[in-house]
Design an enzyme around this catalytic site. Structure first.
Site, mmCIF file in Angstrom:
data_model
loop_
_atom_site.group_PDB
_atom_site.id
_atom_site.type_symbol
_atom_site.label_atom_id
_atom_site.label_comp_id
_atom_site.label_asym_id
_atom_site.label_seq_id
_atom_site.Cartn_x
_atom_site.Cartn_y
_atom_site.Cartn_z
ATOM 1 N N LYS A 99 0.853 -1.180 0.000
ATOM 2 C CA LYS A 99 0.000 0.000 0.000
ATOM 3 C C LYS A 99 0.890 1.230 0.000
ATOM 4 C CE LYS A 99 -4.559 0.711 0.267
ATOM 5 N NZ LYS A 99 -5.597 -0.111 -0.382
ATOM 6 N N GLY A 105 -20.834 6.091 4.855
ATOM 7 C CA GLY A 105 -19.961 6.458 3.740
ATOM 8 C C GLY A 105 -20.632 6.192 2.420
ATOM 9 N N THR A 106 -20.899 7.258 1.643
ATOM 10 C CA THR A 106 -21.603 7.109 0.364
ATOM 11 C C THR A 106 -20.742 7.604 -0.791
ATOM 12 O OG1 THR A 106 -22.696 9.261 0.651
ATOM 13 C CG2 THR A 106 -23.856 7.304 1.454
ATOM 14 N N GLY A 107 -19.449 7.376 -0.692
ATOM 15 C CA GLY A 107 -18.544 7.786 -1.748
ATOM 16 C C GLY A 107 -18.505 6.794 -2.890
ATOM 17 N N SER A 108 -17.335 6.600 -3.462
ATOM 18 C CA SER A 108 -17.177 5.762 -4.656
ATOM 19 C C SER A 108 -17.745 4.363 -4.451
ATOM 20 C CB SER A 108 -15.693 5.665 -5.024
ATOM 21 O OG SER A 108 -15.477 4.751 -6.072
ATOM 22 N N VAL A 109 -17.443 3.741 -3.331
ATOM 23 C CA VAL A 109 -17.909 2.376 -3.066
ATOM 24 C C VAL A 109 -19.280 2.381 -2.400
ATOM 25 C CG1 VAL A 109 -17.445 0.264 -1.767
ATOM 26 C CG2 VAL A 109 -15.591 1.403 -2.991
ATOM 27 N N GLY A 110 -19.422 3.134 -1.318
ATOM 28 C CA GLY A 110 -20.675 3.134 -0.577
ATOM 29 C C GLY A 110 -21.862 3.607 -1.391
#
Length: 354
Positions: free
Chosen positions: A81, A182-187
């Site tokens: 990472k 979390g409602t970003g790219s994945v959520g």
């Protein structure tokens, strides 16, 4: 200050590489936990840390998680990472990304990078100007590539359905209440998949407007980021940053299932036992959220062989995630170990550290 190998999150990492490029302003860390199964694969995170030791802790934990994730997904990759330390203004320039690309190139193929939090496909194109050891690049047609977020979300969606079947004995998501942190790219993509499958949603995000807009679009509700973990629901799905499951937050949970895409959800390993003592079914994060790295790996190895990766092959491999989770849950029940302990033992054996 303690030496690197005395830090709690140092786990016999093979390489921890500190990077400073004065001309571009780049400060970054690349950590390779294991290359036992192949080149260390894992994304690059662009984040503003309150202190530099926070960045060190993050990259050590994330790289170890990638070793476990790639091993459990059956990929010929080790775990690595990178974190790029953003300044107060979150300055990100092409020169900075190219300097990072040169650092990746300097590792000679031991590390393969891709997108993570704060890094876009366009950013990866800048990195790729300086190194071929990069994936998550734009794809054409039905070929795998580009933003791995949709593949991560798809795997989590399948894992949540498996958890609901296993814990609640329900074959349908119709009416199942999922609280998403979390409602970003994945959520955000996960929320859409769940809504299409009939789930009832409660959404929370640090960007209140984004959560409100998505809830309005999908017919869901919202909660504040302080309230979301205490929502009375069937599934709590963490899809933001890690370390959120500790004594206090687990005590506040009102859900029989925890299944989401955030990395390193357990604040410490012993919190897997705390979940189990509350009879909460936990989907080990690096097992359920492996869809993105599956896409990244297929894209990268296809490129090294001079061909394109087929997206149908990627989706087929992601389709193995539910059975893997069920196997872990069943062993946990039979052995008295927690699901986190079962997954860790399997992963450690696969990377030669069992």
């Amino acid at each position: 200050m303690s030496a690197m190998w005395d830090l709690p999150d140092y786990d016999d990492h093979e390489i921890v590489h500190f990077i400073r490029d004065i001309d571009s302003g780049l400060s970054a860390i690349i950590a390779l936990h294991s290359t036992h199964l192949g080149p260390a694969g894992g994304g690059t995170r662009f984040w503003h840390y309150a202190d530099k030791m926070g960045a060190v802790k993050d990259v050590l934990r994330l790289s170890r998680g990638m070793s476990y994730k790639n091993a459990m997904a059956g990929l010929p990759m080790g775990g690595g990472k990178a974190v790029i330390l953003a300044d107060d203004s979150r300055t990100k320039t092409p020169e900075m990304l190219e300097a990072f690309g040169r650092a990746v190139e300097g590792l000679g193929g031991k590390y393969v990078t891709a997108e993570d939090v704060g890094i876009s496909v366009a950013d990866m194109l800048e990195v790729a100007k300086q190194t071929s050891y990069v994936s998550g690049l734009p794809a054409q047609g039905d070929h795998a590539g580009g933003d791995p977020g949709p593949f991560t979300a798809f795997g989590i969606f399948l894992g949540i359905r498996a958890a609901v079947r296993h814990k609640l004995d329900r074959d349908s998501m119709d009416g199942v209440h999922v609280a998403i942190q979390g409602t970003g790219s994945v959520g955000g993509r996960l929320a859409r998949l769940l809504a299409e499958d009939g789930a009832k949603l409660t959404l929370a995000d640090i960007n209140d407007d984004a959560a409100n807009d998505l809830a309005a679009e999908l017919g869901g509700e919202t909660a504040s980021t302080d309230e979301i973990m205490g929502v009375d629901c069937d599934v709590f799905s963490p899809n933001a940053l890690g370390g959120i499951l500790d004594d206090a937050s687990i005590a506040a949970l009102q859900a029989p299932i925890v299944a989401g895409g955030a990395n390193n959800q357990l604040a410490r390993p012993e919190h897997g036992r705390v979940l189990a003592e509350r009879d909460i079914l936990y989907a080990p994060d690096y097992v359920i959220n492996a869809g993105g790295i599956i896409s990244v790996a297929h894209e990268y190895f296809a490129k090294t062989e001079g061909r394109e990766a087929d997206v149908s092959d990627v989706r087929e491999r992601i389709g193995e995630i539910p059975d893997r989770l069920v196997s872990i849950w069943e062993e946990a029940k039979d052995s008295g170990l927690t699901s986190a302990e079962v997954a860790d033992k399997r992963a450690q054996t696969l990377i030669g550290r069992g």
